[in-house]
Design a protein around this motif. Structure first.
Motif, short mmCIF file in Angstrom:
data_model
loop_
_atom_site.label_atom_id
_atom_site.label_comp_id
_atom_site.label_asym_id
_atom_site.label_seq_id
_atom_site.Cartn_x
_atom_site.Cartn_y
_atom_site.Cartn_z
N VAL A 286 52.05 43.06 22.66
CA VAL A 286 51.03 43.77 23.44
C VAL A 286 49.64 43.27 23.06
CG1 VAL A 286 49.97 46.04 23.80
CG2 VAL A 286 52.46 45.80 23.84
N VAL A 287 49.38 43.12 21.77
CA VAL A 287 48.08 42.61 21.31
C VAL A 287 47.84 41.19 21.81
CG1 VAL A 287 46.80 41.90 19.24
CG2 VAL A 287 47.92 44.12 19.31
N TYR A 288 48.88 40.35 21.78
CA TYR A 288 48.78 38.97 22.26
C TYR A 288 48.39 38.94 23.74
CZ TYR A 288 50.20 34.23 23.42
OH TYR A 288 50.22 32.95 23.87
N CYS A 289 49.09 39.72 24.56
CA CYS A 289 48.78 39.75 26.00
C CYS A 289 47.36 40.28 26.25
CB CYS A 289 49.80 40.60 26.74
SG CYS A 289 51.44 39.85 26.79
N TYR A 290 46.97 41.31 25.51
CA TYR A 290 45.63 41.86 25.68
C TYR A 290 44.57 40.83 25.30
CZ TYR A 290 41.46 44.63 24.94
OH TYR A 290 40.17 45.08 24.97
N LEU A 291 44.77 40.15 24.17
CA LEU A 291 43.78 39.15 23.74
C LEU A 291 43.69 37.98 24.72
CD1 LEU A 291 44.29 39.01 19.88
CD2 LEU A 291 42.36 39.99 21.14
N ILE A 292 44.82 37.53 25.23
CA ILE A 292 44.79 36.46 26.24
C ILE A 292 44.00 36.92 27.46
CG2 ILE A 292 46.22 35.19 27.90
CD1 ILE A 292 46.46 33.92 25.30
N TYR A 293 44.25 38.14 27.92
CA TYR A 293 43.54 38.68 29.07
C TYR A 293 42.03 38.76 28.81
CZ TYR A 293 41.68 42.17 32.25
OH TYR A 293 40.90 42.84 33.16
N ARG A 294 41.66 39.34 27.67
CA ARG A 294 40.23 39.50 27.36
C ARG A 294 39.53 38.15 27.19
NH1 ARG A 294 37.32 43.15 28.84
NH2 ARG A 294 35.86 42.59 27.21
N PHE A 295 40.15 37.23 26.48
CA PHE A 295 39.53 35.93 26.25
C PHE A 295 39.37 35.16 27.55
CE2 PHE A 295 41.32 35.68 21.65
CZ PHE A 295 40.33 36.55 21.22
N THR A 296 40.37 35.22 28.42
CA THR A 296 40.27 34.52 29.70
C THR A 296 39.22 35.17 30.59
OG1 THR A 296 42.60 33.91 29.51
CG2 THR A 296 41.60 33.67 31.67
N LYS A 297 39.16 36.48 30.59
CA LYS A 297 38.15 37.17 31.39
C LYS A 297 36.74 36.85 30.90
CE LYS A 297 36.93 41.70 33.16
NZ LYS A 297 37.24 43.12 33.19
N ASN A 298 36.55 36.86 29.59
CA ASN A 298 35.23 36.52 29.03
C ASN A 298 34.86 35.07 29.34
OD1 ASN A 298 34.93 39.08 28.01
ND2 ASN A 298 35.57 38.53 25.96
N TYR A 299 35.85 34.16 29.28
CA TYR A 299 35.58 32.77 29.61
C TYR A 299 35.21 32.63 31.09
CZ TYR A 299 36.25 27.83 30.43
OH TYR A 299 36.07 26.52 30.81
N ALA A 300 35.89 33.36 31.96
CA ALA A 300 35.57 33.32 33.38
C ALA A 300 34.15 33.80 33.63
CB ALA A 300 36.56 34.16 34.18
N ASN A 301 33.76 34.87 32.97
CA ASN A 301 32.38 35.37 33.12
C ASN A 301 31.36 34.37 32.59
OD1 ASN A 301 33.28 37.75 34.28
ND2 ASN A 301 33.36 38.84 32.34
N LEU A 302 31.70 33.69 31.50
CA LEU A 302 30.81 32.66 30.95
C LEU A 302 30.65 31.50 31.93
CD1 LEU A 302 29.22 31.55 28.47
CD2 LEU A 302 31.38 30.52 27.75
N VAL A 303 31.74 31.06 32.51
CA VAL A 303 31.70 29.95 33.47
C VAL A 303 30.92 30.35 34.71
CG1 VAL A 303 33.12 28.55 35.03
CG2 VAL A 303 33.78 28.83 32.65
N LEU A 304 31.14 31.56 35.19
CA LEU A 304 30.44 32.01 36.39
C LEU A 304 28.94 32.14 36.15
CD1 LEU A 304 32.94 34.63 37.81
CD2 LEU A 304 32.44 32.36 38.71
#
Length: 135
Positions: A53-71
């Motif tokens: 559960v922690v792994y899936c959550y961290l992948i989601y958060r890191f990818t979302k933060n990276y998407a916001n950074l790119v945008l």
């Protein structure tokens, strides 16, 4: 998007994810090696589910933060594709996997001792199978 943004963020987040997963892997290996009862296996199973559960959550958060950074960096193309997110998530997962593999190898071979680990593991399985009621 600059390559350095991708590389820096991927290395940082992959190292964080790898450290969390390595801690989980060492805890699971220790529970299996040092705990010789079904209670420890139950605790290991619960810890494994929590780690997933922690792994899936961290992948989601890191990818979302990276998407916001790119945008925020891109003004000419204000979108973030599924492929970009999948590439990022795959890369941080691969880096985390390498960290967990190397850390687990060092833990089993240098801290516990591979011969001791295998001997204890086989003994544990033999004890469980001798107690099990197989129809």
């Amino acid at each position: 998007m600059k390559t350095s943004i991708f590389l820096n963020d991927m290395l940082t987040k992959g190292a964080i994810l790898g450290a969390v997963m390595l801690l989980s892997s060492v805890a699971e290996t220790s529970m299996l090696y040092y705990g010789n009862s079904i209670k420890w296996v139950l605790a290991m199973s619960i810890e494994c589910v929590i780690a997933m559960v922690v792994y899936c959550y961290l992948i989601y958060r890191f990818t979302k933060n990276y998407a916001n950074l790119v945008l925020s960096e891109r003004k000419d193309m204000p979108f973030f594709t599924y492929g970009n997110g999948l590439l990022y998530a795959t890369n941080i997962s691969m880096l985390a996997g390498v960290i967990v593999a190397l850390g687990g190898f060092m833990f089993r071979h240098y801290i516990i001792g591979y011969e001791n680990y295998i001997t204890n593991y086989v003994k544990l399985l033999q004890d469980w199978l001798s107690q099990a009621e197989i129809p």
